[in-house]
Design a protein around this motif. Structure first.
Motif, PDB file in Angstrom:
ATOM      1  N   SER A 165      64.929  53.844  10.284  1.00 33.18           N
ATOM      2  CA  SER A 165      65.103  55.247  10.012  1.00 33.18           C
ATOM      3  C   SER A 165      64.410  56.043  11.306  1.00 33.18           C
ATOM      4  O   SER A 165      63.456  55.532  11.856  1.00 33.18           O
ATOM      5  N   GLU A 166      64.549  57.313  11.093  1.00 31.13           N
ATOM      6  CA  GLU A 166      63.732  58.219  12.191  1.00 31.13           C
ATOM      7  C   GLU A 166      62.158  58.248  11.948  1.00 31.13           C
ATOM      8  O   GLU A 166      61.470  57.835  12.903  1.00 31.13           O
ATOM      9  N   ALA A 167      61.737  58.130  10.409  1.00 32.85           N
ATOM     10  CA  ALA A 167      60.388  58.090  10.245  1.00 32.85           C
ATOM     11  C   ALA A 167      59.763  56.636  10.607  1.00 32.85           C
ATOM     12  O   ALA A 167      58.509  56.911  11.231  1.00 32.85           O
ATOM     13  N   ARG A 168      60.789  55.763  10.555  1.00 33.54           N
ATOM     14  CA  ARG A 168      59.971  54.422  10.878  1.00 33.54           C
ATOM     15  C   ARG A 168      59.882  54.283  12.317  1.00 33.54           C
ATOM     16  O   ARG A 168      58.779  53.521  12.881  1.00 33.54           O
ATOM     17  N   MET A 169      60.719  54.763  13.104  1.00 36.05           N
ATOM     18  CA  MET A 169      60.869  54.649  14.645  1.00 36.05           C
ATOM     19  C   MET A 169      59.669  55.591  15.232  1.00 36.05           C
ATOM     20  O   MET A 169      58.629  55.043  16.018  1.00 36.05           O
ATOM     21  N   VAL A 170      59.296  56.859  14.420  1.00 41.86           N
ATOM     22  CA  VAL A 170      58.297  57.485  15.018  1.00 41.86           C
ATOM     23  C   VAL A 170      56.927  56.788  14.554  1.00 41.86           C
ATOM     24  O   VAL A 170      55.936  56.739  15.593  1.00 41.86           O
ATOM     25  N   ASP A 171      56.724  55.930  13.471  1.00 39.49           N
ATOM     26  CA  ASP A 171      55.666  55.416  13.404  1.00 39.49           C
ATOM     27  C   ASP A 171      55.351  54.233  14.201  1.00 39.49           C
ATOM     28  O   ASP A 171      54.295  53.884  14.550  1.00 39.49           O
ATOM     29  N   LEU A 172      56.596  53.307  14.474  1.00 38.86           N
ATOM     30  CA  LEU A 172      56.529  52.349  15.467  1.00 38.86           C
ATOM     31  C   LEU A 172      55.998  52.862  16.721  1.00 38.86           C
ATOM     32  O   LEU A 172      55.097  52.181  17.532  1.00 38.86           O
ATOM     33  N   ALA A 173      56.633  53.893  17.457  1.00 37.08           N
ATOM     34  CA  ALA A 173      56.407  54.436  18.566  1.00 37.08           C
ATOM     35  C   ALA A 173      54.693  54.732  18.727  1.00 37.08           C
ATOM     36  O   ALA A 173      54.070  54.753  19.506  1.00 37.08           O
ATOM     37  N   ARG A 174      54.265  55.522  17.484  1.00 38.16           N
ATOM     38  CA  ARG A 174      53.110  56.093  17.540  1.00 38.16           C
ATOM     39  C   ARG A 174      51.854  55.007  17.529  1.00 38.16           C
ATOM     40  O   ARG A 174      50.868  54.737  18.220  1.00 38.16           O
ATOM     41  N   ARG A 175      52.355  53.604  17.054  1.00 32.72           N
ATOM     42  CA  ARG A 175      51.571  52.513  17.044  1.00 32.72           C
ATOM     43  C   ARG A 175      51.597  51.632  18.304  1.00 32.72           C
ATOM     44  O   ARG A 175      50.923  50.763  18.576  1.00 32.72           O
ATOM     45  N   GLY A 176      52.679  51.869  19.040  1.00 30.33           N
ATOM     46  CA  GLY A 176      52.726  51.227  20.510  1.00 30.33           C
ATOM     47  C   GLY A 176      54.069  50.887  20.826  1.00 30.33           C
ATOM     48  O   GLY A 176      53.933  50.162  22.012  1.00 30.33           O
ATOM     49  N   VAL A 177      54.929  50.812  20.267  1.00 28.99           N
ATOM     50  CA  VAL A 177      56.392  50.403  20.882  1.00 28.99           C
ATOM     51  C   VAL A 177      56.813  51.328  21.989  1.00 28.99           C
ATOM     52  O   VAL A 177      56.604  52.523  21.767  1.00 28.99           O
ATOM     53  N   GLU A 178      57.028  50.668  23.219  1.00 27.45           N
ATOM     54  CA  GLU A 178      56.992  51.531  24.285  1.00 27.45           C
ATOM     55  C   GLU A 178      58.553  51.612  24.796  1.00 27.45           C
ATOM     56  O   GLU A 178      58.861  52.194  25.905  1.00 27.45           O
ATOM     57  N   HIS A 179      59.370  50.379  24.331  1.00 31.19           N
ATOM     58  CA  HIS A 179      60.815  50.572  24.694  1.00 31.19           C
ATOM     59  C   HIS A 179      61.493  49.861  23.455  1.00 31.19           C
ATOM     60  O   HIS A 179      61.172  48.893  22.973  1.00 31.19           O
ATOM     61  N   VAL A 180      63.003  50.328  23.475  1.00 31.96           N
ATOM     62  CA  VAL A 180      63.589  49.592  22.218  1.00 31.96           C
ATOM     63  C   VAL A 180      64.822  49.052  22.916  1.00 31.96           C
ATOM     64  O   VAL A 180      65.509  49.856  23.487  1.00 31.96           O
ATOM     65  N   GLN A 181      65.299  47.796  22.644  1.00 34.63           N
ATOM     66  CA  GLN A 181      66.589  47.216  22.985  1.00 34.63           C
ATOM     67  C   GLN A 181      67.361  47.300  21.480  1.00 34.63           C
ATOM     68  O   GLN A 181      67.263  46.443  20.608  1.00 34.63           O
ATOM     69  N   LEU A 182      68.422  47.918  21.648  1.00 37.77           N
ATOM     70  CA  LEU A 182      69.360  47.909  20.580  1.00 37.77           C
ATOM     71  C   LEU A 182      70.694  47.162  20.748  1.00 37.77           C
ATOM     72  O   LEU A 182      71.317  47.596  21.822  1.00 37.77           O
ATOM     73  N   SER A 183      70.998  46.413  19.783  1.00 44.35           N
ATOM     74  CA  SER A 183      72.382  45.624  20.174  1.00 44.35           C
ATOM     75  C   SER A 183      73.562  46.501  19.551  1.00 44.35           C
ATOM     76  O   SER A 183      73.425  47.245  18.621  1.00 44.35           O
ATOM     77  N   VAL A 184      74.756  46.292  20.377  1.00 46.74           N
ATOM     78  CA  VAL A 184      75.955  46.949  20.182  1.00 46.74           C
ATOM     79  C   VAL A 184      77.094  46.038  19.881  1.00 46.74           C
ATOM     80  O   VAL A 184      76.881  45.187  20.929  1.00 46.74           O
ATOM     81  N   GLN A 185      77.889  45.733  19.178  1.00 44.43           N
ATOM     82  CA  GLN A 185      78.655  44.632  18.847  1.00 44.43           C
ATOM     83  C   GLN A 185      80.260  45.001  19.514  1.00 44.43           C
ATOM     84  O   GLN A 185      80.762  44.089  20.248  1.00 44.43           O
ATOM     85  N   ALA A 186      80.460  46.248  19.252  1.00 42.79           N
ATOM     86  CA  ALA A 186      81.963  46.560  19.864  1.00 42.79           C
ATOM     87  C   ALA A 186      81.863  48.249  19.829  1.00 42.79           C
ATOM     88  O   ALA A 186      80.895  48.771  19.211  1.00 42.79           O
ATOM     89  N   ALA A 187      82.939  48.638  20.655  1.00 45.67           N
ATOM     90  CA  ALA A 187      83.067  50.143  20.723  1.00 45.67           C
ATOM     91  C   ALA A 187      83.499  50.847  19.616  1.00 45.67           C
ATOM     92  O   ALA A 187      83.202  52.243  19.565  1.00 45.67           O
ATOM     93  N   ASP A 188      84.093  50.349  18.492  1.00 49.79           N
ATOM     94  CA  ASP A 188      84.574  50.946  17.449  1.00 49.79           C
ATOM     95  C   ASP A 188      84.009  50.185  16.270  1.00 49.79           C
ATOM     96  O   ASP A 188      83.841  49.018  16.322  1.00 49.79           O
ATOM     97  N   GLU A 189      84.064  50.993  15.148  1.00 50.82           N
ATOM     98  CA  GLU A 189      83.312  50.362  13.817  1.00 50.82           C
ATOM     99  C   GLU A 189      83.774  49.370  13.372  1.00 50.82           C
ATOM    100  O   GLU A 189      83.245  48.135  13.024  1.00 50.82           O
ATOM    101  N   ASP A 190      85.205  49.368  13.216  1.00 50.58           N
ATOM    102  CA  ASP A 190      85.930  48.241  12.358  1.00 50.58           C
ATOM    103  C   ASP A 190      85.640  46.960  13.178  1.00 50.58           C
ATOM    104  O   ASP A 190      85.480  45.875  12.714  1.00 50.58           O
ATOM    105  N   ARG A 191      85.811  46.973  14.495  1.00 47.22           N
ATOM    106  CA  ARG A 191      85.663  45.567  15.250  1.00 47.22           C
ATOM    107  C   ARG A 191      84.148  45.179  15.221  1.00 47.22           C
ATOM    108  O   ARG A 191      84.005  44.276  15.159  1.00 47.22           O
TER     109      ARG A 191
END
Ligand code: SF4
Ligand code: FES
Length: 354
Positions: free
Chosen positions: A94-120
């Motif tokens: 969530s946005e709140a969780r991300m803000v907290d993790l950034a405040r604590r020191g996360v400096e970069h996030v790698q986000l996985s994506v499986q396909a370009a459309d939601e169904d696939r």
């Protein structure tokens, strides 16, 4: 020769994950929750890693957000002076969780994506995950953090390459990693279903080239080649026990995330032996350092300083001996196993990660 200290640590905090991707690099025999290290044991592992020289910590899994103590581990790693990268599916971010993790020191996030459309994407992930990812990307950007989108490419999503590039641009990624599947763990189990065709790979190259030109200076586009279809192997891990170590959820320390497949090696645990001793002295880390372990044709090959004989795990998985030349190499006497593996077979169903 004394090895250099490691630069990075992949901390697989847990193998638990809300997704079931059939190309997951985690082992088939996943570590169960009750065998995961405690918060104090992870803190100790991080402290030891920093003392050893580690500068970059990749908090990964499974899904690292599944660990309730993630915020305190982020604070601890950051407090040690480490650069902290979060590797996530985005589910539960969530946005709140991300803000907290950034405040604590996360400096970069790698986000996985499986396909370009939601169904696939949901079919590939084996979960209704796709609809959360756009919001996760927005939360990462809103927290002011650099975003890498990582897509594992395979036969069932290669045709969406252009759309995936558009998605990364639209979601505000700084970096897009388009990585053809590497066949370890669950990906090895699903190799026949995942193997891209030659036509797909040929079609991909101009698309990637055009995207690099169009997005230059805005989105860095990284394309990881399909290993099996290359003439020579990748210099895996930049060498065994050379730059990075992996700590599995139960504290097992590995020279690479897939090393557990090499059944002849005995791996130490950071809860039982100091990390520095494991890095410098353990039999597992010293097994394939340097060149002394090499057999022909690598032993006398001019390229051995370039590709280091390829990947030890792949050599073991495909030939039964980690000392063998990686059979991706056209000079390997076992190269025929790779030639057979790239021959497309009629569509086979995925075995989802469980
Ligand atoms: Fe690399 Fe070994 Fe092949 Fe030579 S024989 S190109 S060192 S993998
Ligand atoms: Fe283990 Fe290449 S994946 S050495």
């Amino acid at each position: 020769m004394t090895p250099q200290p490691p630069l990075g640590m992949l901390a697989e905090l847990t193998h638990r994950c809300p997704l079931h991707c059939p190309y997951c690099s985690n082992p088939l025999d996943l570590v169960r929750r009750e065998r995961e290290m405690t918060t104090d044991q992870w803190r100790s592992a991080l402290t030891q890693a920093r003392e050893l020289g580690v500068l970059q910590v990749h908090l990964s899994g499974g899904e690292p957000l599944a660990r309730r103590d993630l915020p305190s581990l982020v604070s601890h790693a950051h407090g040690l002076g480490c650069y902290v990268n979060l590797v996530t599916s985005g589910l539960g971010l969530s946005e709140a969780r991300m803000v907290d993790l950034a405040r604590r020191g996360v400096e970069h996030v790698q986000l996985s994506v499986q396909a370009a459309d939601e169904d696939r994407a949901d079919i590939i992930a084996g979960a209704r995950a796709a609809k959360h990812k756009k919001a996760a990307a927005a939360a990462i950007r809103a927290a002011g953090l650099p975003l890498t989108i990582n897509v594992v490419l395979h036969r069932r999503n290669h045709d969406q390459l252009g759309a995936l590039i558009d998605l990364a641009e639209e979601w505000g990624a700084d970096r897009l990693e388009l990585a053809n599947t590497q066949f370890y763990g669950w990906a090895m189990r699903n190799r026949a279903a995942l193997m891209p065709t030659r036509a797909q790979l040929d079609a991909a190259e101009p698309v990637v080239r055009a995207a690099r030109q169009r997005l230059a200076g805005r989105v860095e586009v990284v394309y990881v080649l399909a290993d099996y279809q290359d003439r020579h192997p990748k210099p895996c891990m930049h060498g065994w026990g050379a730059r990075q170590l992996t700590v599995a959820p139960d504290g097992t320390v590995l020279p690479c995330p897939s090393a557990h497949v090499i059944t002849g090696l005995r791996f130490d645990n950071v809860t039982e032996r100091p990390l520095a001793e494991i890095w410098y002295e353990s039999s597992s880390f010293n097994a394939y350092r340097g060149e002394d372990w090499m057999r022909d044709p690598c032993r006398t090959c001019d390229r051995r300083g370039v590709d280091l004989g390829g990947c030890r795990c792949q050599a073991f998985l495909l030939t039964g001996a980690a000392e063998n030349t990686d059979p991706v190499c056209v000079l390997s006497p076992h190269h025929d196993v790779v030639e057979q593996a790239v021959v497309p077979v009629a569509d086979v169903p995925f075995v989802m990660r469980r």
